[in-house]
Design an enzyme around this catalytic site. Structure first.
Site, PDB file in Angstrom:
ATOM      1  N   ARG A 160      27.356   4.441  38.979  1.00  0.00           N
ATOM      2  CA  ARG A 160      27.122   5.283  40.159  1.00  0.00           C
ATOM      3  C   ARG A 160      27.976   4.855  41.345  1.00  0.00           C
ATOM      4  O   ARG A 160      27.913   5.487  42.394  1.00  0.00           O
ATOM      5  CB  ARG A 160      25.657   5.164  40.556  1.00  0.00           C
ATOM      6  CG  ARG A 160      24.803   6.404  40.247  1.00  0.00           C
ATOM      7  CD  ARG A 160      23.378   5.996  40.552  1.00  0.00           C
ATOM      8  NE  ARG A 160      22.463   7.039  40.807  1.00  0.00           N
ATOM      9  CZ  ARG A 160      21.519   7.425  39.936  1.00  0.00           C
ATOM     10  NH1 ARG A 160      21.483   6.926  38.723  1.00  0.00           N
ATOM     11  NH2 ARG A 160      20.637   8.321  40.292  1.00  0.00           N
ATOM     12  N   ARG A 168      10.629  19.264  39.988  1.00  0.00           N
ATOM     13  CA  ARG A 168      10.333  18.048  39.222  1.00  0.00           C
ATOM     14  C   ARG A 168       9.305  17.188  39.960  1.00  0.00           C
ATOM     15  O   ARG A 168       8.445  16.572  39.349  1.00  0.00           O
ATOM     16  CB  ARG A 168      11.631  17.260  38.986  1.00  0.00           C
ATOM     17  CG  ARG A 168      11.451  16.096  38.052  1.00  0.00           C
ATOM     18  CD  ARG A 168      12.769  15.580  37.556  1.00  0.00           C
ATOM     19  NE  ARG A 168      13.427  14.750  38.545  1.00  0.00           N
ATOM     20  CZ  ARG A 168      14.666  14.252  38.389  1.00  0.00           C
ATOM     21  NH1 ARG A 168      15.363  14.535  37.310  1.00  0.00           N
ATOM     22  NH2 ARG A 168      15.193  13.485  39.300  1.00  0.00           N
ATOM     23  N   LYS A 216      21.035  15.580  33.464  1.00  0.00           N
ATOM     24  CA  LYS A 216      21.600  14.506  32.639  1.00  0.00           C
ATOM     25  C   LYS A 216      20.567  13.936  31.665  1.00  0.00           C
ATOM     26  O   LYS A 216      20.865  13.740  30.494  1.00  0.00           O
ATOM     27  CB  LYS A 216      22.122  13.344  33.521  1.00  0.00           C
ATOM     28  CG  LYS A 216      23.206  13.721  34.498  1.00  0.00           C
ATOM     29  CD  LYS A 216      23.798  12.485  35.168  1.00  0.00           C
ATOM     30  CE  LYS A 216      22.817  11.726  36.053  1.00  0.00           C
ATOM     31  NZ  LYS A 216      22.393  12.464  37.268  1.00  0.00           N
ATOM     32  N   ARG A 270      19.269  11.089  48.317  1.00  0.00           N
ATOM     33  CA  ARG A 270      19.866  10.837  46.998  1.00  0.00           C
ATOM     34  C   ARG A 270      21.158  11.639  46.831  1.00  0.00           C
ATOM     35  O   ARG A 270      22.126  11.169  46.234  1.00  0.00           O
ATOM     36  CB  ARG A 270      18.864  11.159  45.891  1.00  0.00           C
ATOM     37  CG  ARG A 270      17.683  10.186  45.939  1.00  0.00           C
ATOM     38  CD  ARG A 270      16.593  10.570  44.977  1.00  0.00           C
ATOM     39  NE  ARG A 270      17.014  10.404  43.603  1.00  0.00           N
ATOM     40  CZ  ARG A 270      16.605  11.162  42.605  1.00  0.00           C
ATOM     41  NH1 ARG A 270      15.777  12.158  42.821  1.00  0.00           N
ATOM     42  NH2 ARG A 270      17.035  10.931  41.390  1.00  0.00           N
ATOM     43  N   ARG A 289       7.303  12.268  40.679  1.00  0.00           N
ATOM     44  CA  ARG A 289       8.198  11.141  40.982  1.00  0.00           C
ATOM     45  C   ARG A 289       8.226  10.886  42.486  1.00  0.00           C
ATOM     46  O   ARG A 289       8.415  11.802  43.262  1.00  0.00           O
ATOM     47  CB  ARG A 289       9.607  11.431  40.461  1.00  0.00           C
ATOM     48  CG  ARG A 289       9.846  10.863  39.084  1.00  0.00           C
ATOM     49  CD  ARG A 289      11.227  11.160  38.609  1.00  0.00           C
ATOM     50  NE  ARG A 289      12.272  10.576  39.441  1.00  0.00           N
ATOM     51  CZ  ARG A 289      13.535  10.473  39.054  1.00  0.00           C
ATOM     52  NH1 ARG A 289      13.891  10.893  37.857  1.00  0.00           N
ATOM     53  NH2 ARG A 289      14.433   9.953  39.853  1.00  0.00           N
TER      54      ARG A 289
HETATM   55  P1  AMP Z   1      17.773   8.327  38.365  1.00  0.00           P
HETATM   56  O1  AMP Z   1      16.540   8.493  37.565  1.00  0.00           O
HETATM   57  O2  AMP Z   1      18.988   8.118  37.535  1.00  0.00           O
HETATM   58  O3  AMP Z   1      17.955   9.423  39.373  1.00  0.00           O
HETATM   59  O4  AMP Z   1      17.603   6.971  39.203  1.00  0.00           O
HETATM   60  C1  AMP Z   1      16.506   6.783  40.098  1.00  0.00           C
HETATM   61  C2  AMP Z   1      16.850   5.725  41.124  1.00  0.00           C
HETATM   62  O5  AMP Z   1      17.125   4.478  40.461  1.00  0.00           O
HETATM   63  C3  AMP Z   1      18.095   5.988  41.960  1.00  0.00           C
HETATM   64  O6  AMP Z   1      17.836   6.833  43.063  1.00  0.00           O
HETATM   65  C4  AMP Z   1      18.469   4.569  42.387  1.00  0.00           C
HETATM   66  O7  AMP Z   1      17.606   4.093  43.395  1.00  0.00           O
HETATM   67  C5  AMP Z   1      18.162   3.777  41.118  1.00  0.00           C
HETATM   68  N1  AMP Z   1      19.349   3.731  40.196  1.00  0.00           N
HETATM   69  C6  AMP Z   1      19.431   4.233  38.940  1.00  0.00           C
HETATM   70  N2  AMP Z   1      20.635   4.013  38.408  1.00  0.00           N
HETATM   71  C7  AMP Z   1      21.351   3.343  39.350  1.00  0.00           C
HETATM   72  C8  AMP Z   1      22.679   2.854  39.416  1.00  0.00           C
HETATM   73  N3  AMP Z   1      23.544   2.994  38.396  1.00  0.00           N
HETATM   74  N4  AMP Z   1      23.065   2.217  40.560  1.00  0.00           N
HETATM   75  C9  AMP Z   1      22.222   2.062  41.588  1.00  0.00           C
HETATM   76  N5  AMP Z   1      20.956   2.516  41.607  1.00  0.00           N
HETATM   77  C10 AMP Z   1      20.521   3.156  40.498  1.00  0.00           C
END
Ligand code: AMP
Length: 189
Positions: free
Chosen positions: A89, A128, A14, A145, A134
């Site tokens: 989400r 990654r 994404k 996740r 990360r």
């Molecule tokens: P991402 O980079 O989008 O995978 O987000 C990394 C982490 O940020 C996720 O595993 C959640 O802990 C938090 N996070 C990001 N976006 C959201 C969301 N829309 N709702 C809840 N937690 C989020």
């Protein structure tokens, strides 16, 4: 205004595609993961609050995310499109997003989902972890996740299918091929 949601599990690509789409159409890319990571690395009160949650792969609270999105919309009134990456989400976030957009006479235009099988996702996320370091890309956290995705995020597919705005694109292949497929879906809308 074109309000695009780029949807899919963690590791589906994404972020990569959202950057390219935003660049091509001149839209604003909004990655809630990036926003939260920036807060964590700056050590803001918000960052301190969400750090532990993010490191275990859990979802940050809906209230916080909705607050963040409200301020993104309020501070970007001049853009003619958004690419939302990593939001919504949960069903609650999706409903709140609809309400927030409706307040401004807007709605979600299109939900484009990147479809990638689970073995490939885990492989990509582990890669990654090595490349970007990360903290939430360790094997155990990755599993969590994906569980969060299946439990909280996947039900959104039905929510958007019912609104007839949901389309899937196969997310394995070259970045440019996938990008071209996404662009043709957007252009067809
Ligand atoms: P991402 O980079 O989008 O995978 O987000 C990394 C982490 O940020 C996720 O595993 C959640 O802990 C938090 N996070 C990001 N976006 C959201 C969301 N829309 N709702 C809840 N937690 C989020």
């Amino acid at each position: 205004m074109f309000n695009l949601i780029l949807f899919g599990p963690p590791g589906a690509g994404k972020g990569t595609q959202a950057v390219k789409i935003a660049e091509k159409f001149g839209w604003k890319h909004v990655s809630t993961g990036d926003i939260l990571r920036a807060e964590v690395s700056s050590g803001t009160p918000l960052g301190l609050k969400v750090k532990a949650v993010m490191e275990t792969g859990q979802l940050v609270s809906d209230d916080l995310l909705i607050e963040i999105m409200e301020s993104v919309f309020v501070n970007n009134k001049d853009v003619n499109g958004f690419v939302l990456d990593g939001f919504p989400r949960t069903l609650n976030q999706a409903q709140e997003l609809d309400l927030m957009l409706a307040k401004h006479g807007e709605s979600v235009t299109l939900v484009l989902a990147l479809e990638v099988d689970e073995t490939e996702l885990v492989k990509r996320l582990l890669n990654r972890a090595q490349e970007q370091g990360r903290k939430d890309d360790t094997e155990e956290v990755i599993k969590n996740r994906l569980v969060q995705y299946h439990h909280h995020t996947k039900p959104l597919i039905e929510y958007y299918q019912e609104k007839n705005i949901y389309t899937e694109v196969y997310g394995v292949g070259s970045i440019d091929d996938i990008f071209n497929q996404l662009v043709s879906q957007i252009s067809a809308d």
